[in-house]
Write a protein that holds these residues in place. Sequence first.
Motif, PDB file in Angstrom:
ATOM      1  N   ASN A   1       0.832  -1.341   0.165  1.00  0.00           N
ATOM      2  CA  ASN A   1       0.056  -0.076  -0.125  1.00  0.00           C
ATOM      3  C   ASN A   1       0.793   1.294   0.241  1.00  0.00           C
ATOM      4  OD1 ASN A   1      -2.437  -1.742   0.265  1.00  0.00           O
ATOM      5  ND2 ASN A   1      -2.621  -1.610   2.218  1.00  0.00           N
TER       6      ASN A   1
ATOM      7  N   GLU B   1       3.823   1.693   0.922  1.00  0.00           N
ATOM      8  CA  GLU B   1       4.872   1.710   2.348  1.00  0.00           C
ATOM      9  C   GLU B   1       5.743   0.670   2.194  1.00  0.00           C
ATOM     10  OE1 GLU B   1       2.030   3.747   5.669  1.00  0.00           O
ATOM     11  OE2 GLU B   1       2.210   1.867   5.678  1.00  0.00           O
TER      12      GLU B   1
ATOM     13  N   THR C   1      -0.981  -4.343  -2.854  1.00  0.00           N
ATOM     14  CA  THR C   1      -2.066  -3.273  -2.813  1.00  0.00           C
ATOM     15  C   THR C   1      -3.206  -4.251  -1.977  1.00  0.00           C
ATOM     16  OG1 THR C   1      -1.763  -2.217  -4.618  1.00  0.00           O
ATOM     17  CG2 THR C   1      -3.654  -1.573  -3.372  1.00  0.00           C
TER      18      THR C   1
ATOM     19  N   GLU D   1      -7.095  -2.041   2.390  1.00  0.00           N
ATOM     20  CA  GLU D   1      -6.600  -0.775   3.236  1.00  0.00           C
ATOM     21  C   GLU D   1      -5.887   0.133   2.302  1.00  0.00           C
ATOM     22  OE1 GLU D   1      -6.352  -4.191   4.007  1.00  0.00           O
ATOM     23  OE2 GLU D   1      -6.746  -4.480   6.179  1.00  0.00           O
ATOM     24  N   GLY D   2      -5.482  -0.312   1.042  1.00  0.00           N
ATOM     25  CA  GLY D   2      -4.540   0.487   0.146  1.00  0.00           C
ATOM     26  C   GLY D   2      -5.500   1.403  -0.687  1.00  0.00           C
TER      27      GLY D   2
ATOM     28  N   ARG E   1      -8.150   4.107  -1.298  1.00  0.00           N
ATOM     29  CA  ARG E   1      -8.867   5.229  -0.553  1.00  0.00           C
ATOM     30  C   ARG E   1     -10.108   5.955  -1.432  1.00  0.00           C
ATOM     31  NH1 ARG E   1      -5.910   3.553   3.041  1.00  0.00           N
ATOM     32  NH2 ARG E   1      -4.706   4.661   4.369  1.00  0.00           N
TER      33      ARG E   1
END
Lengths: 169, 777
Positions: free
Chosen positions: A15, A17, A79, A82-83, A85
């Motif tokens: 995601n 990070e 991904t 939660e990735g 949005r």
Amino acid sequence: MTERKGPYELRLRVNGEERAALTRPAETLLRLLRERLGLTGPKCGCENGDCGACTVLIDGVPTKSCMVLAVECEGRELTTIEGLRDHPVQRAFSAENGFQCGFCTPGMIMNAVALVRAHPEPNEEADRNWMGSNLCRCTGYEGIRRALAAARAELAARAGLMPRAKERP
Amino acid sequence: MDHARYLGGSPERTDAPAKTGGALRYTDDRVRPGTLHAALLYSPYAHARIASVDLSRAEAAPGVRGAFSGADWPDTLIGLYMGDKPPLARETVRYYGEPVAAVVADSEAETLAAIRLVEASFEALPPLASPRDSLAPGAAVLHPGLGSYRRIPAILPEPGTNVANRTRIRKGDPEEAFARAPVVVSGSFSFPPGDHAAMEPRVAIAEYGLDGRLTVTSSTQSPFGVRTLLAKGLGLPERRIRVIAPPVGGGFGGKAGIQLEPLACLLAMRFPGRPVRLANAREADMVSSPGRPGLESTVRIAAERDGAILAMDIELLFDSGAYADYAVNVSRAAAVACTGPYKVPNVKADALCVYTNHPFATAFRGFGHIELSYATERALDLLADELGMDPAALREKNAAQPGHTTPTGAVLDPNTGDLPACIALVKERLGWDEGRRRLMPDGKVRAKGLACFWKAPAIPTFTDAGATLAFAEDGSAVLTTGVVEIGQGCFDGLRLIVAEALRMDPSMVRVEPEADTDRSPHDWTTAASRSLFMAGRAALGAAEDAVAQLKRVASAPLRCPEEDLEIGDGRIYLRDDPAHGLPISAVALGYVYENGNAIGGPIIGRGRYIARGLSGMDPESGEGRPGLEWTMGAEGVELELDPRDGSCRVLRSACAMDVGKVIHPALARGQLVGAMAMGIGYATREAFSFDSRQGVQNASLRDYKLLRYGEDPEYFVDFVETPQGDGPYGARGLGEQGIIGMPGAIAQAASLAAGVQLCELPITPEYLWTSMRKERP
């Protein structure tokens, strides 16, 4: 080919990070995401590749994370739900009641995100092939069908409104 | 009062952002560090004597904290209506998948490695493969202790046999009616047991705290039921038990009652201070935890030549598998409604819950009604054939209406739904009168089928619901109930009911999304399609109570009698001078005068409901009033059969149901569509496949075929609204009913297409193909 034995530290890109986690060579990506990275969006529905509730994107390709070893994902771009949005597909599932209990929904949405990217135009055959790999026990697929249509419509409208990248000043 | 302010709107579900964002935490998303993990050894035999269980190698394995067998709890019996099940098998195993041993270790990997080191040996016994097998003279008695099991009085087991419960219906004089009837038809109809296949496998996380309290977080539809049954089964008082029910990833009845919780708790009590997680893998969820019952049935119908039904003689044998669980009440519910929604003056029915060596059965969406409906609807089709009558016309002619009596002799009150209107709507949607069978140019055959259903909740006579309503500083309201979110979206219905009563925008009403027996008002169980009705009544009561309190407090600063006050749009104001008023936020936590003096205090609205006027049933005749309300409807399908290979697809399906009042149209439709889809699966593909030793051959989602995207038909949904006088704003429950008529409708259509009466489920291509071949010489 690298050989791994016993616990070791795995570095992943999830995601957007950089994440590191201690893992075992036999650990699936699903368990790593859920139990070591706290990303419980992907669900354990069958851990046999049958239900699709664990679907994530690996380098953009929808993949059942219960069928992939974590170690295979070193250096890949992952991904999870939660990735996303406020993705148009998420909004469409919300607006069109493309879910009830919600347990299949993270996997269903990840698969749908990749589907509408690959097939921006309505395509019943592609939809059947792609979405047929995810089970939903609640909706009878009616809301999911509507959500796909709504998401494609929004993405098309957005594409029409926004200038293409090369046309931007 | 205008009731149409918010009811009938379809605002987005309140849990949409959490569910489409992957943020909702189900039970298994809440595992704390330090949690112990349990794994179970499952019986590979459907029926066997346990010769030995050796735990020593498992106990010595890395990370293992303990290993257990049935001998660890020699006297404990758990059950819902009847305590017949040991937490781990003792002496014998009664089904394929029965837990025999448990290992608890620090990690799941360690516990899974260690469980393979348990050495169990068995001496196989011949398995009982069907209810008729179990009822045959000389059949092995699977529960010799049946007479001594703790049970509720409504359950009537027959010790010394395999009958866990028998419910008798004797109404009128069926013998005389059959003797004089010009037409009698008879048929036998059956299907094997199957599974709910909710997407979330069952999981329970139990912790025996160092303070001596037991807390269990579980994927349950029944937190209060679990608390009571744990108290009974473990010998702890309710006050020392806390059950937390996060939102559930699909219930369908499979998470009602008591499931993994007792074993998880017994294990946790061996390790005070450390949570123990007991989670089903999918395969275990399908066979080790309970599924739905199978059925063997025989139905005889006596009728006049014009189709008027004179009598029915019904035998329903439910395959409960190894343990009784909910199935003893499933069979009872089927007896209560045994004729289906028809006027039948004379009835003889026996509904038996029979032990076999199959995986045990619990509640399943439709709860007895899907089974009885399939049997009686099939028999009605035989009658229609015999009379040369249109099957829909036969049903219209006999449709139950207010004033008629149910099989238990209860009079259908004016709240009863309008079945003829439902039949008419389904016929219209399917183009019924344009012909029921068509040969297509490509050689395929299209055919239509129509069936009717009714359902009354099978609940204790004292089934209850409580609700409280409190407010936050911003004037928003929060409703707390004991209802569990299982996908049905009941909270959004409750939110609209409260919004309507407070005349407040629904966005200002929040419903507490998690049931917790320490904090939530008591609520029987999220089952029987009763939450919208009962918790809805309680929510309405709580809102009205809060409104009365708000007016009382506001009447002082507004200097008026409380009866002059009105509430709406977040304000309390003078009815005849709306500009003169106060925002709810200025009153809900107490009103503060300019000089600092305060009055009132936090407003807490209280609401409660308990079932009205229900009674038990006479053990000999079934007479009584066990059904709270009757939801009626009709369903139909058009399907396409390829006679060359038996492949068959439902193209269109229609449901019309009298729901009293539609509260949230989009969610109501979603419930019906989902139920119809599940009914299509039930009728065409879903069932356990057993080997010759009664092992389950298809215990995975690869082999147990659920409907997938693209296999779904076109859905038509119509609502009829005959108000339920005592329901919230006239509403009835609607979560289950849409499944009930589908097997009957599909069997009728498939039989018409195939040209042969199909008397078994599931109607797979293989079954169709062989049935069609049998008909040809």
